[in-house]
Enzyme design. Structure first.
Site, PDB file in Angstrom:
ATOM      1  N   CYS A 164       4.284   9.628  -0.649  1.00 47.59           N
ATOM      2  CA  CYS A 164       2.880  10.058  -0.245  1.00 47.59           C
ATOM      3  C   CYS A 164       2.648  11.123  -1.309  1.00 47.59           C
ATOM      4  O   CYS A 164       3.077  12.033  -1.394  1.00 47.59           O
ATOM      5  CB  CYS A 164       2.836  10.787   1.029  1.00 47.59           C
ATOM      6  SG  CYS A 164       0.953  11.248   1.300  1.00 47.59           S
TER       7      CYS A 164
ATOM      8  N   HIS B 164       9.508   7.627   7.257  1.00 48.60           N
ATOM      9  CA  HIS B 164       9.878   7.963   5.911  1.00 48.60           C
ATOM     10  C   HIS B 164      11.554   8.222   5.725  1.00 48.60           C
ATOM     11  O   HIS B 164      11.562   8.798   6.862  1.00 48.60           O
ATOM     12  CB  HIS B 164       9.198   8.734   5.142  1.00 48.60           C
ATOM     13  CG  HIS B 164       8.080   8.115   4.606  1.00 48.60           C
ATOM     14  ND1 HIS B 164       7.686   7.502   3.476  1.00 48.60           N
ATOM     15  CD2 HIS B 164       6.612   7.972   5.253  1.00 48.60           C
ATOM     16  CE1 HIS B 164       6.332   6.975   3.386  1.00 48.60           C
ATOM     17  NE2 HIS B 164       5.803   7.305   4.682  1.00 48.60           N
TER      18      HIS B 164
ATOM     19  N   HIS C 144       6.169   4.674  11.937  1.00 50.83           N
ATOM     20  CA  HIS C 144       6.087   4.572  10.530  1.00 50.83           C
ATOM     21  C   HIS C 144       7.093   5.838  10.270  1.00 50.83           C
ATOM     22  O   HIS C 144       6.634   7.099  10.360  1.00 50.83           O
ATOM     23  CB  HIS C 144       4.541   4.929  10.367  1.00 50.83           C
ATOM     24  CG  HIS C 144       4.410   4.938   8.701  1.00 50.83           C
ATOM     25  ND1 HIS C 144       3.849   3.919   7.982  1.00 50.83           N
ATOM     26  CD2 HIS C 144       4.602   5.842   7.973  1.00 50.83           C
ATOM     27  CE1 HIS C 144       3.794   4.092   6.601  1.00 50.83           C
ATOM     28  NE2 HIS C 144       4.247   5.527   6.527  1.00 50.83           N
TER      29      HIS C 144
ATOM     30  N   ASN D  30       9.629   4.707   2.440  1.00 46.68           N
ATOM     31  CA  ASN D  30       9.317   4.227   3.645  1.00 46.68           C
ATOM     32  C   ASN D  30      10.780   3.781   4.138  1.00 46.68           C
ATOM     33  O   ASN D  30      11.747   3.519   3.278  1.00 46.68           O
ATOM     34  CB  ASN D  30       8.317   2.998   3.729  1.00 46.68           C
ATOM     35  CG  ASN D  30       7.096   3.484   3.611  1.00 46.68           C
ATOM     36  OD1 ASN D  30       6.365   3.944   4.440  1.00 46.68           O
ATOM     37  ND2 ASN D  30       6.447   3.406   2.349  1.00 46.68           N
TER      38      ASN D  30
ATOM     39  N   ARG E  50       0.874  -1.188   0.084  1.00 47.91           N
ATOM     40  CA  ARG E  50      -0.036   0.081   0.129  1.00 47.91           C
ATOM     41  C   ARG E  50       0.794   1.332   0.036  1.00 47.91           C
ATOM     42  O   ARG E  50       0.958   1.896  -1.048  1.00 47.91           O
ATOM     43  CB  ARG E  50      -0.859   0.020   1.301  1.00 47.91           C
ATOM     44  CG  ARG E  50      -2.068   1.051   0.940  1.00 47.91           C
ATOM     45  CD  ARG E  50      -1.866   2.451   1.319  1.00 47.91           C
ATOM     46  NE  ARG E  50      -1.087   2.684   2.663  1.00 47.91           N
ATOM     47  CZ  ARG E  50      -0.848   3.860   2.875  1.00 47.91           C
ATOM     48  NH1 ARG E  50      -0.914   4.975   1.840  1.00 47.91           N
ATOM     49  NH2 ARG E  50      -0.213   4.310   3.906  1.00 47.91           N
ATOM     50  N   ASP E  51       1.438   1.601   1.120  1.00 49.25           N
ATOM     51  CA  ASP E  51       2.114   2.707   1.257  1.00 49.25           C
ATOM     52  C   ASP E  51       3.284   2.915   0.197  1.00 49.25           C
ATOM     53  O   ASP E  51       3.810   3.868  -0.358  1.00 49.25           O
ATOM     54  CB  ASP E  51       2.770   2.876   2.704  1.00 49.25           C
ATOM     55  CG  ASP E  51       2.868   4.423   2.691  1.00 49.25           C
ATOM     56  OD1 ASP E  51       2.407   5.319   2.317  1.00 49.25           O
ATOM     57  OD2 ASP E  51       3.840   4.865   3.647  1.00 49.25           O
TER      58      ASP E  51
HETATM   59 ZN    ZN Z   1       4.110   6.582   4.889  1.00 49.89          ZN
END
Ligand code: ZN
Length: 307
Positions: free
Chosen positions: A240, A209, A207, A249, A14-15
């Protein structure tokens, strides 16, 4: 004091993929998920249920869910932004956990999901409640916890208060997300400790990056401060689409290498991650930013075949 193990969440499907210009096929997404499971991942963010005109890479959310393997031991997470997304995720019958996002600043909350920060907290709480009513679990992430692309510095007291409010809805955890990669380890240690105290006994997930190269240091600071759950994406993929300049990430294989070498168990198989990182690089068509996969294996594996 760091614990002896963390829970690992693979967010690559996903991300990781969301910001890629190359639209990855549903079959390749399912292969990525299968590889994550084979490498040991037991929580995987598999897709998001958002407007496909805004995030074309996630237009196949239902198809991805339909292809998920039957695994009682794996928690499949679907990211949702609103009640409509939650309904879609629940309707698949394949998502185990809804991920909701609240954003720490008004300007970013409006850019990301068309709500003020306070409205995003209420929406996230409603999603968590909806998940629980449907027999699923819910989790909440506070986006831009360490800095905002539009407003700059983010008030730590504000983030702690948001975590406290989100915890009222009964999520499995609350996450602090450095959406734009501006956090530093001292800030991370302070905020993780403060949020942990505020939502105890709920775990804190983190989370990060790696936009400015502080990603791994931030993971270490967070785990040392007691964060029990860490997000990462295979190869260091990701970004994003609504945060200018956001980079990937932290890389799954880099995080796993660092923690396992420090005797903090992740449940993940580093060799399988490295092998899958090379596969993913071919799919995406570029070199991925993760570093461990590009370096010689250490410690060296004993020779198992004729050399
Ligand atoms: Zn993220």
């Amino acid at each position: 004091m760091a614990s002896a193990s963390i829970d690992f969440v693979e967010v690559g499907p996903r991300d990781g993929l969301q910001n890629e210009r190359t639209v990855v096929s549903t079959a390749d997404k399912l292969e990525l998920i299968a590889r994550a499971i084979a490498a040991g991942a037991r929580r995987i963010e598999v897709t998001s249920f958002v407007n496909p005109t805004r995030v074309p890479q996630m237009a196949d959310a239902e198809a991805v869910c339909a292809g998920l393997p039957e695994r009682e031991d794996v928690t499949f997470i679907g990211l949702v932004m609103n009640a409509r997304g939650a309904d879609r995720a629940i309707a698949t019958g394949r998502i185990d956990q809804l991920g909701a996002v609240a954003v720490a600043t008004d300007k970013f909350a409006i850019a990301n999901q068309g709500q003020t920060s306070d409205e995003s907290v209420e929406a996230a709480k409603a999603i968590i409640v909806k998940a629980r009513e449907a027999g699923l679990t819910g989790q909440a992430t506070i986006g831009a916890s360490f800095g905002c692309p539009f407003e700059g510095e983010v008030d730590e007291v504000r983030v702690v208060e948001m975590a406290r409010r989100l915890a009222e809805a009964g999520p499995v955890e609350v996450a602090l997300a450095d959406t734009i990669g501006v956090a530093n380890p001292a800030h991370v240690a302070r905020l993780v400790a403060a949020v942990r105290a505020a939502i105890n006994p709920l775990p804190v997930r983190v989370h990060f990056h790696n936009t400015r190269g502080t990603g791994l240091a931030n993971v270490w600071a967070a785990v040392s401060a007691g964060a029990g759950v860490v997000d990462a994406a295979l190869g260091g993929l990701g970004g994003c689409p609504f945060a200018p300049g956001a980079a990937g990430n932290v890389s799954s294989e880099d995080v796993v290498y660092m923690l396992e070498r420090a005797h903090i168990s992740t449940g993940m198989d580093l060799d399988r991650l490295i092998e899958s990182s090379a596969w993913l690089s071919d799919i995406i068509g570029r070199k991925l930013p993760g570093m461990v996969a590009q370096a010689p294996r250490f410690p060296q594996q004993p020779a198992t075949k004729d050399a």
